[in-house]
Scaffold this motif. Structure first.
Motif, PDB file in Angstrom:
ATOM      1  N   ILE A   5       0.858  -1.180   0.000  1.00 21.49           N
ATOM      2  CA  ILE A   5       0.000   0.000   0.000  1.00 21.49           C
ATOM      3  C   ILE A   5       0.897   1.232   0.000  1.00 21.49           C
ATOM      4  N   ILE A   6       0.679   2.091  -0.985  1.00 21.59           N
ATOM      5  CA  ILE A   6       1.498   3.288  -1.157  1.00 21.59           C
ATOM      6  C   ILE A   6       0.728   4.498  -0.654  1.00 21.59           C
ATOM      7  N   THR A   7       1.400   5.332   0.090  1.00 23.26           N
ATOM      8  CA  THR A   7       0.865   6.549   0.715  1.00 23.26           C
ATOM      9  C   THR A   7      -0.418   6.287   1.494  1.00 23.26           C
ATOM     10  N   GLY A   8      -0.547   5.084   2.030  1.00 18.64           N
ATOM     11  CA  GLY A   8      -1.706   4.742   2.831  1.00 18.64           C
ATOM     12  C   GLY A   8      -3.006   4.674   2.050  1.00 18.64           C
ATOM     13  N   ARG A   9      -2.906   4.598   0.724  1.00 12.74           N
ATOM     14  CA  ARG A   9      -4.107   4.695  -0.090  1.00 12.74           C
ATOM     15  C   ARG A   9      -4.168   3.716  -1.257  1.00 12.74           C
ATOM     16  N   TYR A  10      -3.099   3.576  -2.017  1.00 12.68           N
ATOM     17  CA  TYR A  10      -3.107   2.796  -3.247  1.00 12.68           C
ATOM     18  C   TYR A  10      -2.512   1.411  -3.028  1.00 12.68           C
ATOM     19  N   LYS A  11      -3.334   0.376  -3.181  1.00 16.31           N
ATOM     20  CA  LYS A  11      -2.876  -1.004  -3.001  1.00 16.31           C
ATOM     21  C   LYS A  11      -2.526  -1.579  -4.370  1.00 16.31           C
ATOM     22  N   ILE A  12      -1.266  -1.972  -4.530  1.00 14.99           N
ATOM     23  CA  ILE A  12      -0.786  -2.512  -5.799  1.00 14.99           C
ATOM     24  C   ILE A  12      -1.345  -3.918  -5.978  1.00 14.99           C
ATOM     25  N   ILE A  13      -2.037  -4.149  -7.103  1.00 12.77           N
ATOM     26  CA  ILE A  13      -2.632  -5.466  -7.323  1.00 12.77           C
ATOM     27  C   ILE A  13      -2.009  -6.226  -8.501  1.00 12.77           C
ATOM     28  N   GLU A  14      -1.293  -5.510  -9.391  1.00  9.79           N
ATOM     29  CA  GLU A  14      -0.752  -6.196 -10.565  1.00  9.79           C
ATOM     30  C   GLU A  14       0.338  -5.354 -11.219  1.00  9.79           C
ATOM     31  N   SER A  15       1.363  -6.022 -11.738  1.00  7.10           N
ATOM     32  CA  SER A  15       2.358  -5.362 -12.572  1.00  7.10           C
ATOM     33  C   SER A  15       1.848  -5.427 -14.005  1.00  7.10           C
ATOM     34  N   ILE A  16       1.803  -4.277 -14.688  1.00  8.69           N
ATOM     35  CA  ILE A  16       1.237  -4.275 -16.041  1.00  8.69           C
ATOM     36  C   ILE A  16       2.248  -3.923 -17.124  1.00  8.69           C
TER      37      ILE A  16
END
Length: 50
Positions: A5-16
């Motif tokens: 989770i980046i900056t407490g907001r964005y959860k990485i779900i996949e490398s594209i």
């Protein structure tokens, strides 16, 4: 990076994608309802040492 989770907001779900100096990820924004679309680019710094 997947699951992070980046900056407490964005959860990485996949490398594209990736290239010479960056990797692009698909995150979900945990603070707004779905659907939400955005990307996160992780840049790799070049060494200045010779």
């Amino acid at each position: 990076m997947i699951g992070r989770i980046i900056t407490g907001r964005y959860k990485i779900i996949e490398s594209i994608g990736n290239g010479a100096f960056r990797t692009t990820y698909l995150p979900i924004d945990t603070q707004i309802p779905e659907p939400n679309e955005c990307i996160v680019k992780h840049f790799t710094l070049l060494s200045t040492e010779s």
